[in-house]
Design a protein around this motif. Structure first.
Motif, short mmCIF file in Angstrom:
data_model
loop_
_atom_site.label_atom_id
_atom_site.label_comp_id
_atom_site.label_asym_id
_atom_site.label_seq_id
_atom_site.Cartn_x
_atom_site.Cartn_y
_atom_site.Cartn_z
N LEU A 195 0.84 -1.21 0.00
CA LEU A 195 0.00 0.00 0.00
C LEU A 195 0.87 1.25 0.00
O LEU A 195 0.57 2.23 -0.69
CB LEU A 195 -0.93 -0.01 1.21
N HIS A 196 1.95 1.23 0.78
CA HIS A 196 2.86 2.38 0.79
C HIS A 196 3.55 2.53 -0.56
O HIS A 196 3.70 3.66 -1.06
CB HIS A 196 3.91 2.19 1.89
N THR A 197 3.95 1.42 -1.16
CA THR A 197 4.59 1.47 -2.48
C THR A 197 3.67 2.11 -3.51
O THR A 197 4.08 2.97 -4.29
CB THR A 197 4.98 0.05 -2.93
N ASN A 198 2.40 1.70 -3.51
CA ASN A 198 1.45 2.25 -4.46
C ASN A 198 1.13 3.72 -4.16
O ASN A 198 0.76 4.47 -5.07
CB ASN A 198 0.17 1.42 -4.45
N LEU B 66 13.77 4.18 -1.41
CA LEU B 66 13.38 5.20 -2.38
C LEU B 66 14.59 5.56 -3.24
O LEU B 66 15.63 5.98 -2.71
CB LEU B 66 12.85 6.44 -1.67
N GLU B 67 14.46 5.40 -4.55
CA GLU B 67 15.53 5.74 -5.49
C GLU B 67 14.96 6.52 -6.66
O GLU B 67 14.06 6.02 -7.35
CB GLU B 67 16.24 4.48 -5.99
N ASP B 68 15.44 7.73 -6.85
CA ASP B 68 15.01 8.58 -7.96
C ASP B 68 13.50 8.75 -8.00
O ASP B 68 12.87 8.73 -9.07
CB ASP B 68 15.50 8.01 -9.30
N GLY B 69 12.90 8.92 -6.82
CA GLY B 69 11.47 9.17 -6.74
C GLY B 69 10.60 7.95 -6.87
O GLY B 69 9.37 8.07 -6.85
N VAL B 70 11.21 6.77 -6.98
CA VAL B 70 10.45 5.52 -7.11
C VAL B 70 10.72 4.66 -5.88
O VAL B 70 11.87 4.49 -5.46
CB VAL B 70 10.86 4.75 -8.39
N HIS C 188 12.20 -5.83 0.08
CA HIS C 188 12.28 -6.89 1.10
C HIS C 188 13.73 -7.12 1.50
O HIS C 188 14.08 -8.19 1.98
CB HIS C 188 11.70 -8.20 0.60
N ALA C 189 14.57 -6.09 1.34
CA ALA C 189 15.99 -6.21 1.66
C ALA C 189 16.48 -5.04 2.50
O ALA C 189 17.69 -4.90 2.71
CB ALA C 189 16.81 -6.31 0.37
N HIS C 190 15.55 -4.21 2.98
CA HIS C 190 15.89 -3.04 3.78
C HIS C 190 15.02 -3.02 5.04
O HIS C 190 13.98 -3.67 5.08
CB HIS C 190 15.67 -1.76 2.98
N PRO C 191 15.45 -2.26 6.04
CA PRO C 191 14.63 -2.16 7.26
C PRO C 191 13.25 -1.58 6.96
O PRO C 191 13.07 -0.82 6.00
CB PRO C 191 15.45 -1.21 8.14
N VAL C 192 12.28 -1.93 7.78
CA VAL C 192 10.93 -1.40 7.63
C VAL C 192 10.94 0.07 8.02
O VAL C 192 11.30 0.41 9.15
CB VAL C 192 9.94 -2.18 8.52
#
Length: 452
Positions: free
Chosen positions: A180-183, A213-217, A222-226
């Protein structure tokens, strides 16, 4: 309704850690990565301790134009029974499509792609879900997925689409708050509005995961802290409904045990401190123990279903969806034109990300290739992937990549060619050669020998 509590995605790389984390009450396994007749010893120990294990499928493609593969459904059923699972989960997504041209190859994304939120696509999805439900021994729950782009001319919002799906099929929902956050970041969709409109009595459990977050995207890695933003979405969900279970997903770059424990503790605090803003419906019985005999189970109340006509979806509707999905997949994995109505920049970015993901997966299933090629593996593979769509799965793709390198004649040194030839021969001439492998083996061997 069984309360699952706090869980974590079980992966072989962190099997011992998962067993040592005292806060873990249940685990989820990728269904396609386990063998029901030869369970990993860690899973056997966890089950022996009474830890609930849920199989999470990634390959059914229920949102695709084709009916679910009976073999895949049978495999998922076998895993649920072997694990004594109370529920099976999958995704509202499609993963590939058969060619509409006679003799054309099947295109595969190697990724979970969003389905169009249209009435026609919903009809196909509902029929596929009902087929799956009839084949599985326990309830089915489906996960909302993350997307980088939107389909044009959609009829529903995310919440409307999910609600209609639940009302027509009685399927449960696995809500991924990280998706949901990604969308929200990538497509401007408001997670608060989605959560407020979801059918609360259909919730099976919740996923939480990290990203970057990379370049606004936003990349749901599933490889970084929440991040705190995802925990905020979780808190919002818990303000509307009480989740039976919440699970942390981590697939790569596994941190030390104390860091995983800290992430789980942070998730647990959010769930404990949040309180639903209005009464939560009575439990629906979605997660009754799978091994309890049917005669001894108390009757469970299914989510409300709207009376619908279960006539089979017309072949024309499936064909129309297949045409849409094939056109999109062609742009994503076969350098085809971007279909009208899509954001071309987002489609091209998604195509690049799919190629990079494919490169990483092939490196995992065939680690001999990056070991042999070293720093050149990534550039050589991405060049190959731009011209060669994924068909037949990643292991088959690794063999085709090796064939490409061997037949080119200019990309390998003599010593590399010898070692790669040996590896390729072992893959193609194994105990169960693939159809046509012997003829292909003979042709390729002749070309390889001519170049030595």
């Amino acid at each position: 309704m069984r309360q699952l509590g706090l869980g974590i995605g079980w992966r072989p790389e962190i099997a011992r850690t998962v067993e040592e984390l005292e806060c873990v009450e249940w685990v989820e396994v990728v269904a396609e990565n386990i063998c029901p007749s030869h369970l990993h010893p860690s899973l056997v120990r966890l089950r022996g301790r009474g830890v609930t294990i849920v199989p999470h499928g990634v390959s059914l493609g229920l949102g695709g134009s084709e009916r679910p593969d009976p073999a895949r459904l049978a495999a998922l059923s076998d895993r649920a029974q072997a694990l004594g699972s109370p529920v099976v989960t999958e995704h509202i997504a499609f993963v590939g499509t058969g060619s509409r041209r006679p003799g054309g190859p099947r295109l595969e994304a190697g990724h979970l792609l969003a389905v169009p939120r249209t009435r026609a696509a919903l009809d196909v999805l509902c029929e596929n879900v009902r087929i799956a439900q009839e084949s599985l021994p326990v309830p089915l729950a489906l996960e909302n997925i993350a997307g980088l782009f939107s389909w044009p001319d959609e009829d529903f919002t995310e919440a409307e689409f999910l609600t209609e799906l639940v009302e027509r099929t009685g399927v449960r929902l696995l809500i991924d708050v990280a998706n949901l956050h990604t969308n929200h970041v990538n497509r401007g969709e408001d997670p608060a509005r989605t959560l407020a409109a979801l059918p609360r009595d259909a919730l099976a459990y919740v996923h939480v995961a990290g990203g970057v977050l990379e370049d606004g995207v936003w990349h749901d890695s599933h490889a970084h802290p929440v991040p705190s933003a995802v925990l905020d979405v979780l808190a919002d969900l818990c303000a509307h409904m009480t989740p039976p279970g919440v699970l942390l997903e981590r697939d790569e770059s596994f941190p030390p045990t104390d860091e995983l424990a800290a992430e789980l503790a942070a998730i647990g605090r959010v769930v404990t401190n949040a309180r639903p803003s209005r009464p939560v419906p009575e439990a629906t019985g979605a997660l009754e123990a799978a091994e309890v005999p049917e005669a001894s189970k108390a009757p469970s109340r299914e989510p409300r279903r709207r009376p619908v006509n279960h006539r089979p979806v017309a072949a024309a509707a499936r064909d129309a969806l297949a045409e849409q999905q094939e056109a999109l997949l062609s742009a994503l994995v076969a350098s085809g034109p971007v279909p009208a109505g899509f954001d071309a920049d987002r489609i091209l970015l998604q195509a690049r990300l799919l190629a990079v993901k494919r490169c990483k997966v092939v490196a995992k299933v065939a680690p001999e290739l990056p070991a042999l090629l070293g720093d050149r593996y990534r550039s050589l593979y991405l060049s190959y992937a731009r011209r060669t769509p994924l068909t037949g799965g990643h292991r088959r793709d690794s063999v085709r990549f090796a064939e490409h390198l061997l037949l080119d004649g200019t990309l390998l040194s003599p010593s590399e060619r010898t070692r790669l030839s040996d590896w390729w021969l072992r893959q193609e001439a194994g105990p169960r050669p693939r159809p046509g492998a012997l003829a292909r083996l003979t042709r390729c061997c002749r070309r390889i020998l001519r170049r030595k």
